[in-house]
Design an enzyme around this catalytic site. Structure first.
Site, PDB file in Angstrom:
ATOM      1  N   GLU A 120       2.056 -33.252  11.415  1.00  0.00           N
ATOM      2  CA  GLU A 120       0.875 -33.691  11.390  1.00  0.00           C
ATOM      3  C   GLU A 120       0.781 -34.588   9.554  1.00  0.00           C
ATOM      4  O   GLU A 120      -0.047 -35.545  10.080  1.00  0.00           O
ATOM      5  CB  GLU A 120       0.111 -32.835  11.025  1.00  0.00           C
ATOM      6  CG  GLU A 120       0.048 -31.716   9.873  1.00  0.00           C
ATOM      7  CD  GLU A 120      -0.741 -30.748   9.832  1.00  0.00           C
ATOM      8  OE1 GLU A 120      -2.124 -30.984  10.286  1.00  0.00           O
ATOM      9  OE2 GLU A 120      -0.775 -29.999   8.798  1.00  0.00           O
ATOM     10  N   GLY A 144      17.634 -29.087  18.946  1.00  0.00           N
ATOM     11  CA  GLY A 144      18.380 -30.561  19.263  1.00  0.00           C
ATOM     12  C   GLY A 144      17.120 -32.301  19.701  1.00  0.00           C
ATOM     13  O   GLY A 144      16.824 -32.345  20.847  1.00  0.00           O
ATOM     14  N   ARG A 202     -10.496 -20.438   2.258  1.00  0.00           N
ATOM     15  CA  ARG A 202     -10.531 -21.439   1.286  1.00  0.00           C
ATOM     16  C   ARG A 202     -11.487 -21.721   0.323  1.00  0.00           C
ATOM     17  O   ARG A 202     -12.856 -22.301   0.943  1.00  0.00           O
ATOM     18  CB  ARG A 202     -10.274 -22.603   1.811  1.00  0.00           C
ATOM     19  CG  ARG A 202      -8.880 -23.418   3.051  1.00  0.00           C
ATOM     20  CD  ARG A 202      -8.130 -24.710   2.998  1.00  0.00           C
ATOM     21  NE  ARG A 202      -6.870 -24.180   4.285  1.00  0.00           N
ATOM     22  CZ  ARG A 202      -6.175 -23.626   3.996  1.00  0.00           C
ATOM     23  NH1 ARG A 202      -5.754 -24.024   2.212  1.00  0.00           N
ATOM     24  NH2 ARG A 202      -5.188 -24.451   4.255  1.00  0.00           N
ATOM     25  N   VAL A 245       0.919  -1.539   0.169  1.00  0.00           N
ATOM     26  CA  VAL A 245      -0.289   0.248  -0.087  1.00  0.00           C
ATOM     27  C   VAL A 245       0.930   1.011   0.581  1.00  0.00           C
ATOM     28  O   VAL A 245       1.020   2.359  -0.707  1.00  0.00           O
ATOM     29  CB  VAL A 245      -0.699  -0.232   1.777  1.00  0.00           C
ATOM     30  CG1 VAL A 245      -1.189   1.239   1.398  1.00  0.00           C
ATOM     31  CG2 VAL A 245      -2.177  -1.036   0.787  1.00  0.00           C
ATOM     32  N   GLN A 265       1.246 -21.630  15.373  1.00  0.00           N
ATOM     33  CA  GLN A 265       2.256 -21.913  14.719  1.00  0.00           C
ATOM     34  C   GLN A 265       1.657 -20.714  13.824  1.00  0.00           C
ATOM     35  O   GLN A 265       2.536 -19.988  12.778  1.00  0.00           O
ATOM     36  CB  GLN A 265       2.720 -23.347  13.600  1.00  0.00           C
ATOM     37  CG  GLN A 265       2.982 -24.337  14.723  1.00  0.00           C
ATOM     38  CD  GLN A 265       2.943 -25.671  14.851  1.00  0.00           C
ATOM     39  OE1 GLN A 265       3.948 -26.085  14.384  1.00  0.00           O
ATOM     40  NE2 GLN A 265       1.928 -26.074  14.771  1.00  0.00           N
ATOM     41  N   THR A 314       3.469 -18.754   3.541  1.00  0.00           N
ATOM     42  CA  THR A 314       3.357 -19.883   3.556  1.00  0.00           C
ATOM     43  C   THR A 314       3.677 -20.599   4.969  1.00  0.00           C
ATOM     44  O   THR A 314       5.268 -20.439   4.676  1.00  0.00           O
ATOM     45  CB  THR A 314       2.483 -20.929   3.207  1.00  0.00           C
ATOM     46  OG1 THR A 314       3.051 -22.386   3.317  1.00  0.00           O
ATOM     47  CG2 THR A 314       4.442 -21.536   1.650  1.00  0.00           C
ATOM     48  N   ARG A 334       1.176 -30.496   6.179  1.00  0.00           N
ATOM     49  CA  ARG A 334       0.516 -31.672   5.942  1.00  0.00           C
ATOM     50  C   ARG A 334       0.919 -32.602   4.661  1.00  0.00           C
ATOM     51  O   ARG A 334       0.791 -33.867   4.732  1.00  0.00           O
ATOM     52  CB  ARG A 334      -0.767 -31.178   4.997  1.00  0.00           C
ATOM     53  CG  ARG A 334      -2.524 -31.447   5.827  1.00  0.00           C
ATOM     54  CD  ARG A 334      -3.627 -30.950   4.231  1.00  0.00           C
ATOM     55  NE  ARG A 334      -3.361 -29.779   3.830  1.00  0.00           N
ATOM     56  CZ  ARG A 334      -4.060 -29.136   3.634  1.00  0.00           C
ATOM     57  NH1 ARG A 334      -5.220 -28.963   4.333  1.00  0.00           N
ATOM     58  NH2 ARG A 334      -3.867 -27.707   3.386  1.00  0.00           N
ATOM     59  N   ARG A 383      10.931 -37.910  30.558  1.00  0.00           N
ATOM     60  CA  ARG A 383       9.741 -38.291  30.014  1.00  0.00           C
ATOM     61  C   ARG A 383      10.183 -38.302  28.346  1.00  0.00           C
ATOM     62  O   ARG A 383      10.754 -37.550  27.945  1.00  0.00           O
ATOM     63  CB  ARG A 383       8.264 -37.429  30.839  1.00  0.00           C
ATOM     64  CG  ARG A 383       7.393 -38.473  31.352  1.00  0.00           C
ATOM     65  CD  ARG A 383       6.231 -37.341  31.330  1.00  0.00           C
ATOM     66  NE  ARG A 383       5.353 -37.128  32.649  1.00  0.00           N
ATOM     67  CZ  ARG A 383       4.463 -37.104  33.175  1.00  0.00           C
ATOM     68  NH1 ARG A 383       4.532 -35.689  32.443  1.00  0.00           N
ATOM     69  NH2 ARG A 383       3.641 -36.618  34.025  1.00  0.00           N
ATOM     70  N   ASP A 410       4.464 -23.073   5.474  1.00  0.00           N
ATOM     71  CA  ASP A 410       5.326 -24.108   5.041  1.00  0.00           C
ATOM     72  C   ASP A 410       6.413 -24.530   4.716  1.00  0.00           C
ATOM     73  O   ASP A 410       6.763 -25.385   4.271  1.00  0.00           O
ATOM     74  CB  ASP A 410       3.834 -25.398   4.215  1.00  0.00           C
ATOM     75  CG  ASP A 410       2.682 -25.865   5.142  1.00  0.00           C
ATOM     76  OD1 ASP A 410       3.359 -25.735   6.039  1.00  0.00           O
ATOM     77  OD2 ASP A 410       1.664 -26.301   4.260  1.00  0.00           O
TER      78      ASP A 410
END
Ligand code: F6P
Length: 317
Positions: free
Chosen positions: A221, A184, A70, A22, A250, A124, A170, A161, A126
């Site tokens: 994922e 790490g 979308r 802009v 994220q 993105t 995806r 643990r 990704d």
């Protein structure tokens, strides 16, 4: 060129890019319209006027002030024609599309099939746009995930643990690999690599016998669900596990300095190249300099060098 429009997806750095578009356009005497809700808004003619002041105070905010969606309708030719009609009816001389693969594919359709002048800005988390080193939003996403991971590590170490942390991606392991390296982590599971779950469980048992009691496994994922991996590990090793699914935290959040800086450069350059007559391309930084890439190349599948990443992650743990 008198009037351009900007259409967006959402991730950190998109607002900073809108601001750059802009203010650069304003400097050149070009009017800017914002397309609300992505391609849905282009189909429905949902446009707003953007001036210098309307982009004040957005630089440090995630998401997109233009909202997004979308837009499945855009796959159909009749709706594509309706979108082109919006461009023509509003005397828009060029369009800047800020988004990932889906958005850039739409941009390529508008430019190559209907002759609409379009320049894209890859955005993105990704980071899977071909020939683009770093898409807007990816640096913030990795940093947000790393912040969460460092906190999880505190508990994993204190309670000795095993944690399984699921991140976005995806069909691409970018965030998972970056996070595993920066954080790490002991293991990472990504769509691009086959998964040796038995080998991983053997490693955990062997490590445990030598005194290694805390593990963090990152899973993208698109590869598997963290809960499933957790169940398998517990069944095969007998050790207790915990799961954290980081999800949409994220994609949002305050953009890092790097994302804001990339946004400033690319927003500015996108206006320049559109004004100079370029189209059907996107802009990116190569060795710090803005360059254009044909959209036809940018929308091809990106090949990530997962093996060298994986190798480094493994030798450093
Ligand atoms: O493409 C970006 C991304 O955040 C992917 O990492 C994730 O798989 C997908 O979008 C999630 O999409 P949605 O927000 O529509 O659920």
């Amino acid at each position: 060129m008198k009037k351009i429009a900007v259409l967006t997806r959402d991730c950190a750095g998109v607002n900073a890019a809108i601001r750059s578009v802009v203010r650069t356009a304003f400097e050149q005497g070009i009017e800017v319209m914002g397309v609300m809700r992505g391609y849905d808004g282009l189909i429905d003619g949902e446009l707003v006027s953007l001036d210098r002041r309307s982009v004040s105070g957005i630089l440090n905010h995630g998401g997109t002030i233009l909202k997004t969606a979308r837009a499945k309708r855009f796959f159909e030719e009749s709706f594509q024609r309706q979108a082109v009609k919006t461009v023509q009816d509003n005397n828009i001389d060029g369009l800047i599309v800020i988004g990932g693969n889906g958005s850039l594919m739409g941009a390529h359709v508008l430019a190559s099939k209907y002759g609409v002048p379009v320049v894209g800005i890859p955005a993105t988390i990704d980071n899977d746009v071909n020939s683009v080193d770093l898409s807007l939003g990816a640096d913030t996403a990795v940093n947000v995930a790393l912040d969460a991971l460092d906190k999880i590590r505190d508990t994993a170490t204190s309670l000795e643990r095993i944690f399984i942390v699921e991140v976005m991606g995806r069909s691409c392991g970018y965030i998972a690999l970056q996070l595993a390296l920066a954080g790490g982590c002991e293991e990472v599971l990504v769509p691009e690599l086959s998964m040796d779950i038995n080998g991983m469980c053997d490693e955990i048992k062997e490590g445990n016998s030598k005194g290694k009691v805390s593990w963090i496994v990152i899973v993208a994922e698109g590869k598997a669900k963290a809960h499933d991996i957790s169940g398998i590990i517990t069944k095969k090793t007998g050790f207790e596990t915990r799961v954290a699914v980081l999800g949409h935290i994220q994609r949002g959040g305050r953009p890092t300095a790097l994302d804001r800086i990339i946004a400033a450069h690319l927003g500015n350059y996108a206006v320049e190249v559109l004004k100079d007559g370029s189209s059907d391309c996107c802009v990116t930084l190569k060795e710090g300099k803005p360059v254009t890439i044909p959209l036809e190349i940018a929308i091809r599948p990106k090949k990530l060098d997962v093996n060298s990443y994986y190798w480094l992650i493994k030798i450093l743990t």
